[in-house]
Scaffold this motif. Structure first.
Motif, PDB file in Angstrom:
ATOM      1  N   PRO A  70       0.797  -1.230   0.000  1.00  0.00           N
ATOM      2  CA  PRO A  70       0.000   0.000   0.000  1.00  0.00           C
ATOM      3  C   PRO A  70       0.835   1.288   0.000  1.00  0.00           C
ATOM      4  CG  PRO A  70      -0.977  -1.602   1.479  1.00  0.00           C
ATOM      5  CD  PRO A  70       0.351  -2.170   1.018  1.00  0.00           C
ATOM      6  N   ARG A  71       2.122   1.203   0.331  1.00  0.00           N
ATOM      7  CA  ARG A  71       2.985   2.396   0.303  1.00  0.00           C
ATOM      8  C   ARG A  71       3.382   2.796  -1.108  1.00  0.00           C
ATOM      9  NH1 ARG A  71       7.584   1.064   4.725  1.00  0.00           N
ATOM     10  NH2 ARG A  71       7.970  -0.555   3.183  1.00  0.00           N
ATOM     11  N   LEU A  72       3.177   1.934  -2.091  1.00  0.00           N
ATOM     12  CA  LEU A  72       3.603   2.257  -3.456  1.00  0.00           C
ATOM     13  C   LEU A  72       2.837   3.461  -3.992  1.00  0.00           C
ATOM     14  CD1 LEU A  72       3.863  -1.309  -5.029  1.00  0.00           C
ATOM     15  CD2 LEU A  72       5.752   0.199  -4.371  1.00  0.00           C
ATOM     16  N   GLU A  73       3.594   4.432  -4.473  1.00  0.00           N
ATOM     17  CA  GLU A  73       3.000   5.642  -5.050  1.00  0.00           C
ATOM     18  C   GLU A  73       2.808   5.453  -6.557  1.00  0.00           C
ATOM     19  OE1 GLU A  73       7.310   6.057  -5.934  1.00  0.00           O
ATOM     20  OE2 GLU A  73       6.141   5.124  -4.360  1.00  0.00           O
ATOM     21  N   PRO A  74       2.042   6.322  -7.231  1.00  0.00           N
ATOM     22  CA  PRO A  74       1.810   6.154  -8.675  1.00  0.00           C
ATOM     23  C   PRO A  74       3.077   6.049  -9.516  1.00  0.00           C
ATOM     24  CG  PRO A  74       0.276   7.743  -7.793  1.00  0.00           C
ATOM     25  CD  PRO A  74       1.237   7.412  -6.671  1.00  0.00           C
ATOM     26  N   GLY A  75       4.170   6.700  -9.168  1.00  0.00           N
ATOM     27  CA  GLY A  75       5.391   6.651  -9.968  1.00  0.00           C
ATOM     28  C   GLY A  75       6.402   5.625  -9.499  1.00  0.00           C
ATOM     29  N   PHE A  76       5.938   4.590  -8.776  1.00  0.00           N
ATOM     30  CA  PHE A  76       6.884   3.641  -8.184  1.00  0.00           C
ATOM     31  C   PHE A  76       7.758   2.940  -9.213  1.00  0.00           C
ATOM     32  CE2 PHE A  76       3.318   0.735  -8.928  1.00  0.00           C
ATOM     33  CZ  PHE A  76       3.946  -0.422  -9.367  1.00  0.00           C
ATOM     34  N   ARG A  77       7.234   2.668 -10.389  1.00  0.00           N
ATOM     35  CA  ARG A  77       8.011   1.927 -11.396  1.00  0.00           C
ATOM     36  C   ARG A  77       9.272   2.707 -11.781  1.00  0.00           C
ATOM     37  NH1 ARG A  77       2.679   1.650 -12.076  1.00  0.00           N
ATOM     38  NH2 ARG A  77       1.685  -0.391 -12.268  1.00  0.00           N
ATOM     39  N   ASP A  78       9.109   3.997 -12.066  1.00  0.00           N
ATOM     40  CA  ASP A  78      10.254   4.827 -12.436  1.00  0.00           C
ATOM     41  C   ASP A  78      11.199   5.016 -11.254  1.00  0.00           C
ATOM     42  OD1 ASP A  78       9.292   5.156 -15.037  1.00  0.00           O
ATOM     43  OD2 ASP A  78       8.185   6.971 -14.507  1.00  0.00           O
ATOM     44  N   ARG A  79      10.656   5.264 -10.072  1.00  0.00           N
ATOM     45  CA  ARG A  79      11.490   5.476  -8.885  1.00  0.00           C
ATOM     46  C   ARG A  79      12.333   4.244  -8.585  1.00  0.00           C
ATOM     47  NH1 ARG A  79      10.852   3.525  -3.964  1.00  0.00           N
ATOM     48  NH2 ARG A  79       8.616   3.175  -4.204  1.00  0.00           N
ATOM     49  N   ILE A  80      11.707   3.074  -8.568  1.00  0.00           N
ATOM     50  CA  ILE A  80      12.448   1.855  -8.243  1.00  0.00           C
ATOM     51  C   ILE A  80      13.448   1.522  -9.346  1.00  0.00           C
ATOM     52  CG2 ILE A  80      12.240  -0.637  -7.829  1.00  0.00           C
ATOM     53  CD1 ILE A  80       9.598   0.025  -6.321  1.00  0.00           C
ATOM     54  N   GLY A  81      13.084   1.748 -10.590  1.00  0.00           N
ATOM     55  CA  GLY A  81      14.033   1.540 -11.679  1.00  0.00           C
ATOM     56  C   GLY A  81      15.273   2.410 -11.508  1.00  0.00           C
ATOM     57  N   ALA A  82      15.068   3.684 -11.166  1.00  0.00           N
ATOM     58  CA  ALA A  82      16.207   4.587 -10.934  1.00  0.00           C
ATOM     59  C   ALA A  82      17.010   4.147  -9.713  1.00  0.00           C
ATOM     60  CB  ALA A  82      15.702   6.024 -10.763  1.00  0.00           C
ATOM     61  N   ASP A  83      16.321   3.715  -8.658  1.00  0.00           N
ATOM     62  CA  ASP A  83      17.024   3.265  -7.453  1.00  0.00           C
ATOM     63  C   ASP A  83      17.841   2.004  -7.724  1.00  0.00           C
ATOM     64  OD1 ASP A  83      16.006   5.399  -6.011  1.00  0.00           O
ATOM     65  OD2 ASP A  83      14.409   4.223  -5.057  1.00  0.00           O
ATOM     66  N   LEU A  84      17.345   1.112  -8.558  1.00  0.00           N
ATOM     67  CA  LEU A  84      18.112  -0.078  -8.919  1.00  0.00           C
ATOM     68  C   LEU A  84      19.340   0.299  -9.747  1.00  0.00           C
ATOM     69  CD1 LEU A  84      15.165  -2.521  -9.645  1.00  0.00           C
ATOM     70  CD2 LEU A  84      16.917  -2.824  -7.867  1.00  0.00           C
TER      71      LEU A  84
END
Length: 196
Positions: A70-84
């Motif tokens: 439930p903590r995932l925000e709408p832009g999680f895909r881009d954020r996590i991709g950048a964090d990886l």
């Protein structure tokens, strides 16, 4: 020796980007986690192990990266991709492997933290690919590094009954125990191997 987390983080970032909203409630091989929980965990571990490589503790990661979808925000895909991507870049610095660091509230040598990070990325990449029904590719080097990391945690192998003298052999054959397969992505199905 340094590890190249780039191939594994790129594969995992591609999988995270492929997660559709309707996939978030799907189960994963991590029985306590839905896809959303697993993706949130991946995001947390990427930040925590980037901090470990830089020897910069990340506030809020002391208890490990707990998956909470439930903590995932709408832009999680881009954020996590950048964090990886940042995770892979941080472990390219030879200084990341020097001395002690911390991740998830645990102090450990830099080289061990790198091995844990790679293992987390590869295993959870396989978990996510399996949950999404997508192929998973991992390099031979990453498989070897993960197995080398996991081997000390595996139960010891017993000698084969055929190695015992005839009087000590069991009267019926039993399957030999296998090393801990749950520590590797090959636990339920063999991943496709080879360079991505």
């Amino acid at each position: 020796m340094t590890l190249d987390l780039g191939p594994a983080t790129t594969t995992l970032a591609t999988l995270v980007a492929a997660v559709r909203d309707e996939d978030l409630a799907r189960p994963t091989p991590c029985t306590e986690y839905s896809v959303a929980d697993l993706v949130d965990h991946v995001g947390g571990l990427a930040v925590a192990f980037t901090g470990a490589a830089r020897k910069e503790p990340v506030p809020g990661t002391e208890q490990g990266a707990v998956g909470d979808g439930p903590r995932l925000e709408p832009g999680f895909r881009d954020r996590i991709g950048a964090d990886l991507g940042a995770l892979a870049a941080a472990w390219r610095d030879p200084a990341a492997y020097d001395g002690m660091t911390a991740a998830g509230g645990i102090d450990l040598p830099g080289d061990v933290a790198a091995a844990v990070a790679l293992n987390e990325v590869v295993v959870h990449g396989w978990d996510l690919a399996t949950a999404l029904g997508r192929p998973f590719e991992v390099t031979d080097a990453d498989v070897a590094a993960c197995l080398s990391f996991a081997r000390p945690f595996s139960p010891p192998r017993r000698p084969s009954p055929s190695a015992a003298p005839p009087s000590a052999r069991p009267s019926r054959s039993r399957p030999e125990p296998r090393p801990c397969s749950s520590c590797s992505p090959s636990s339920a199905a063999a991943p496709e191997r080879g360079s991505p």
